[in-house]
Design an enzyme around this catalytic site. Structure first.
Site, PDB file in Angstrom:
ATOM      1  CG  ASP A 139      -2.189   0.788   1.026  1.00  0.00           C
ATOM      2  OD1 ASP A 139      -2.322   1.452  -0.021  1.00  0.00           O
ATOM      3  OD2 ASP A 139      -3.052   0.763   1.925  1.00  0.00           O
ATOM      4  CG  HIS A 266      -9.347  -0.754  -4.360  1.00  0.00           C
ATOM      5  ND1 HIS A 266     -10.433  -0.041  -3.902  1.00  0.00           N
ATOM      6  CD2 HIS A 266      -8.265  -0.285  -3.670  1.00  0.00           C
ATOM      7  CE1 HIS A 266     -10.025   0.811  -2.973  1.00  0.00           C
ATOM      8  NE2 HIS A 266      -8.717   0.693  -2.820  1.00  0.00           N
TER       9      HIS A 266
HETATM   10 FE1  N7H Z   1      -7.593   1.630  -1.389  1.00  0.00          FE
HETATM   11  N1  N7H Z   1      -6.315  -2.975  -0.871  1.00  0.00           N
HETATM   12  O1  N7H Z   1      -5.490  -3.595  -0.264  1.00  0.00           O
HETATM   13  O2  N7H Z   1      -7.076  -3.541  -1.634  1.00  0.00           O
HETATM   14  N2  N7H Z   1      -5.973   0.564  -2.006  1.00  0.00           N
HETATM   15  N3  N7H Z   1      -8.021   0.203  -0.024  1.00  0.00           N
HETATM   16  N4  N7H Z   1      -9.144   2.765  -0.679  1.00  0.00           N
HETATM   17  N5  N7H Z   1      -7.121   3.120  -2.671  1.00  0.00           N
HETATM   18  C1  N7H Z   1      -5.043   0.991  -2.909  1.00  0.00           C
HETATM   19  O3  N7H Z   1      -1.723   2.539  -4.916  1.00  0.00           O
HETATM   20  C2  N7H Z   1      -7.403  -1.020   0.138  1.00  0.00           C
HETATM   21  C3  N7H Z   1      -9.976   2.456   0.352  1.00  0.00           C
HETATM   22  C4  N7H Z   1      -7.815   4.303  -2.847  1.00  0.00           C
HETATM   23  O4  N7H Z   1      -3.919   6.199  -7.490  1.00  0.00           O
HETATM   24  C5  N7H Z   1      -4.059  -0.033  -3.118  1.00  0.00           C
HETATM   25  O5  N7H Z   1      -1.106   2.923  -2.871  1.00  0.00           O
HETATM   26  C6  N7H Z   1      -7.955  -1.679   1.306  1.00  0.00           C
HETATM   27  C7  N7H Z   1     -11.031   3.436   0.480  1.00  0.00           C
HETATM   28  C8  N7H Z   1      -7.118   5.147  -3.798  1.00  0.00           C
HETATM   29  O6  N7H Z   1      -3.958   4.262  -8.443  1.00  0.00           O
HETATM   30  C9  N7H Z   1      -4.421  -1.086  -2.324  1.00  0.00           C
HETATM   31  C10 N7H Z   1      -8.895  -0.828   1.835  1.00  0.00           C
HETATM   32  C11 N7H Z   1     -10.783   4.374  -0.509  1.00  0.00           C
HETATM   33  C12 N7H Z   1      -5.994   4.434  -4.189  1.00  0.00           C
HETATM   34  C13 N7H Z   1      -5.637  -0.727  -1.626  1.00  0.00           C
HETATM   35  C14 N7H Z   1      -8.937   0.337   0.986  1.00  0.00           C
HETATM   36  C15 N7H Z   1      -9.591   3.946  -1.216  1.00  0.00           C
HETATM   37  C16 N7H Z   1      -6.019   3.171  -3.458  1.00  0.00           C
HETATM   38  C17 N7H Z   1      -2.861   0.038  -4.059  1.00  0.00           C
HETATM   39  C18 N7H Z   1      -9.771  -0.986   3.038  1.00  0.00           C
HETATM   40  C19 N7H Z   1     -11.543   5.620  -0.865  1.00  0.00           C
HETATM   41  C20 N7H Z   1      -4.932   4.887  -5.186  1.00  0.00           C
HETATM   42  C21 N7H Z   1      -1.667   0.718  -3.406  1.00  0.00           C
HETATM   43  C22 N7H Z   1      -9.510  -1.779   4.044  1.00  0.00           C
HETATM   44  C23 N7H Z   1     -12.753   5.927  -0.482  1.00  0.00           C
HETATM   45  C24 N7H Z   1      -5.364   4.570  -6.599  1.00  0.00           C
HETATM   46  C25 N7H Z   1      -1.483   2.176  -3.759  1.00  0.00           C
HETATM   47  C26 N7H Z   1      -4.330   5.057  -7.597  1.00  0.00           C
HETATM   48  C27 N7H Z   1      -5.046   2.206  -3.568  1.00  0.00           C
HETATM   49  C28 N7H Z   1      -6.427  -1.537  -0.765  1.00  0.00           C
HETATM   50  C29 N7H Z   1      -9.815   1.372   1.183  1.00  0.00           C
HETATM   51  C30 N7H Z   1      -9.009   4.649  -2.244  1.00  0.00           C
HETATM   52  C31 N7H Z   1      -3.620  -2.398  -2.238  1.00  0.00           C
HETATM   53  C32 N7H Z   1      -7.595  -3.037   1.859  1.00  0.00           C
HETATM   54  C33 N7H Z   1     -12.150   3.415   1.516  1.00  0.00           C
HETATM   55  C34 N7H Z   1      -7.545   6.532  -4.275  1.00  0.00           C
END
Ligand code: N7H
Length: 401
Positions: A139, A266
């Site tokens: 992340d 996601h």
């Molecule tokens: Fe997410 N995951 O492990 O699946 N997220 N996220 N997220 N997320 C991202 O690029 C995760 C949540 C965003 O610019 C990565 O840094 C999990 C919420 C945004 O390409 C991974 C949870 C919201 C991005 C995860 C969670 C977002 C992003 C890739 C909850 C908004 C950047 C790593 C437990 C409302 C997208 C990275 C981009 C990336 C996960 C929550 C948003 C692995 C497990 C609630 C904007």
């Protein structure tokens, strides 16, 4: 340029912490609180300028943010938003000892002027999982570069005008009280993750291709649901298998447009990139400063495919406009099954009011319209709040006495 010494440090640094405690509290005695805030707490509050160089970083970052109720308790009635908790301290450091020591300093300074409501101790995972969230994925890769703070963005990194994250800066076109300038709205959510259940789903629904073992097919589905492999390597650049070297290379791991990434993944749901064109995308960015909480899955939980110990993500997002940032992302993108030609819900974090979700959008490369039914959520919100993280000058001149 930005007045970095006036901006609280956590707003701009992103996800780089090993230990962090969130202390939620209410203000019992506003007069004492205001005076202690000025004399004892303000000198501890870490600004963005300090975070730029290791030499000037404090052992423990201290930030403070107020909910609408917290501001009301201080006699501030400008309407910013609505909330139940009153305020929160964020204390982050490389060691839990530093966090605990600073917490003691803060709480003894404030004494009976505050009442602790809740506290959450969060920590990066250990060993080769450091930097990875509990499902196992790296992340903290993709955060927007704020003009004036980070003028050397990495390839593929979004560039945003400062007013998209900070109130009163360029491109924040909403009328604000003057003291709100250089503050940011902090969305906090304690998001429980059902990790064994997530892995069971992958194991039960592997992508079937002749060259893949069942385990590889399960990993491929997981990668396509997130849009990245566990190492961080984007599916767009590495469609068939993980590529740890690519995942670790910050000059390559974010440099793509999405077109070969599943629509419902996601990272494509939360940042459509070229799907919408930079202009439209540009109105909906957040800076994520999240950190995992809870211990790793135990062998017993793994064997039973069932969570018995709570773990998840202490989700932190900063933006100048919660409706355009977090809420838009969640309601219009993640939880909206009709975003791009009816692709379904975000299969990882999307929610359908607790009801079953469905997701397609090329999750299965052998059958792009194949529908995946997700009976249970893998991410459950345990609660949260909207806060305002004010500038240091607002703390000095408006919120303290
Ligand atoms: Fe997410 N995951 O492990 O699946 N997220 N996220 N997220 N997320 C991202 O690029 C995760 C949540 C965003 O610019 C990565 O840094 C999990 C919420 C945004 O390409 C991974 C949870 C919201 C991005 C995860 C969670 C977002 C992003 C890739 C909850 C908004 C950047 C790593 C437990 C409302 C997208 C990275 C981009 C990336 C996960 C929550 C948003 C692995 C497990 C609630 C904007």
């Amino acid at each position: 340029g930005l007045n970095l010494t006036n901006i609280q440090g956590d707003i701009v640094i992103g996800q780089l912490k090993l230990h962090e405690t969130f202390l939620f509290f209410s203000i019992v005695d506003a007069a004492t609180f205001k005076s202690k805030l000025r004399s004892d707490i303000l000198p501890l509050v870490t600004n963005a300028g300090q975070m730029l160089k290791t030499e000037t970083q404090p052992d423990t970052l201290v930030n403070i943010a107020f909910s609408q109720n917290g501001l009301s308790a201080l006699g501030i009635t400008d309407n910013l938003n609505d909330a139940a908790f009153r305020a929160v301290f964020l204390l982050a450091s490389n060691t839990v000892e530093n966090v605990d020591a600073t917490l003691k300093t803060v709480t003894s300074a404030l004494g009976a002027s505050i009442k602790e409501a809740y506290s959450l101790q969060a920590a990066a995972r250990k060993g080769n999982q450091e930097g990875h969230e509990h499902f196992g994925f790296l992340d903290g890769i993709s955060n927007p570069a704020i003009r004036g703070f980070d003028d050397n963005p990495l390839p593929g990194q979004a560039r945003v005008p400062p007013g998209e994250i900070l109130l009163g800066e360029a491109n924040d076109n909403i009328t604000r009280p003057a003291w709100a300038k250089d503050g940011s709205f902090l969305v906090f959510r304690q998001l429980q993750q059902l990790v064994p259940e997530f892995h069971k789903y992958l194991t039960d629904n592997p992508i079937v291709e002749p060259h893949l073992t069942r385990a590889q097919g399960a990993d491929l589905l997981g990668a396509r649901m997130v849009g990245r492999w566990p190492s961080g390597a984007p599916v767009f650049l590495s469609p068939n298998a993980d590529d740890p070297e690519l995942g670790a290379d910050s000059h390559r791991n974010n440099n793509f447009t999405n077109s070969r990434c599943p629509f419902s993944a996601h990272i494509r749901k939360s940042r459509p990139r070229a799907d919408l064109g930079e202009d439209k995308e540009n109105a909906h960015h957040i800076v994520r400063g999240s950190i995992p909480y809870g211990e790793d899955v135990t062998p017993e939980e793994a064997a039973a495919n069932t969570t018995t110990i709570e773990r998840g993500m202490a989700f932190v997002a900063y933006q100048s406009n919660i409706v355009a940032g977090f809420q838009f992302m969640q309601q219009t993108w993640l939880n909206n099954p009709n975003l791009q030609n009816t692709t379904g819900f975000d299969p990882v974090v999307g929610a359908n009011h607790g009801d079953a979700r469905w997701s397609q959008g090329n999750l299965d490369p052998t059958d792009p319209t194949k529908n995946f039914t997700l009976l249970n959520d893998f991410v459950i919100s345990r609660g949260g709040e909207y806060f305002f993280s004010p500038s240091l000058s607002a703390i000095a001149d408006k919120l303290s006495a």
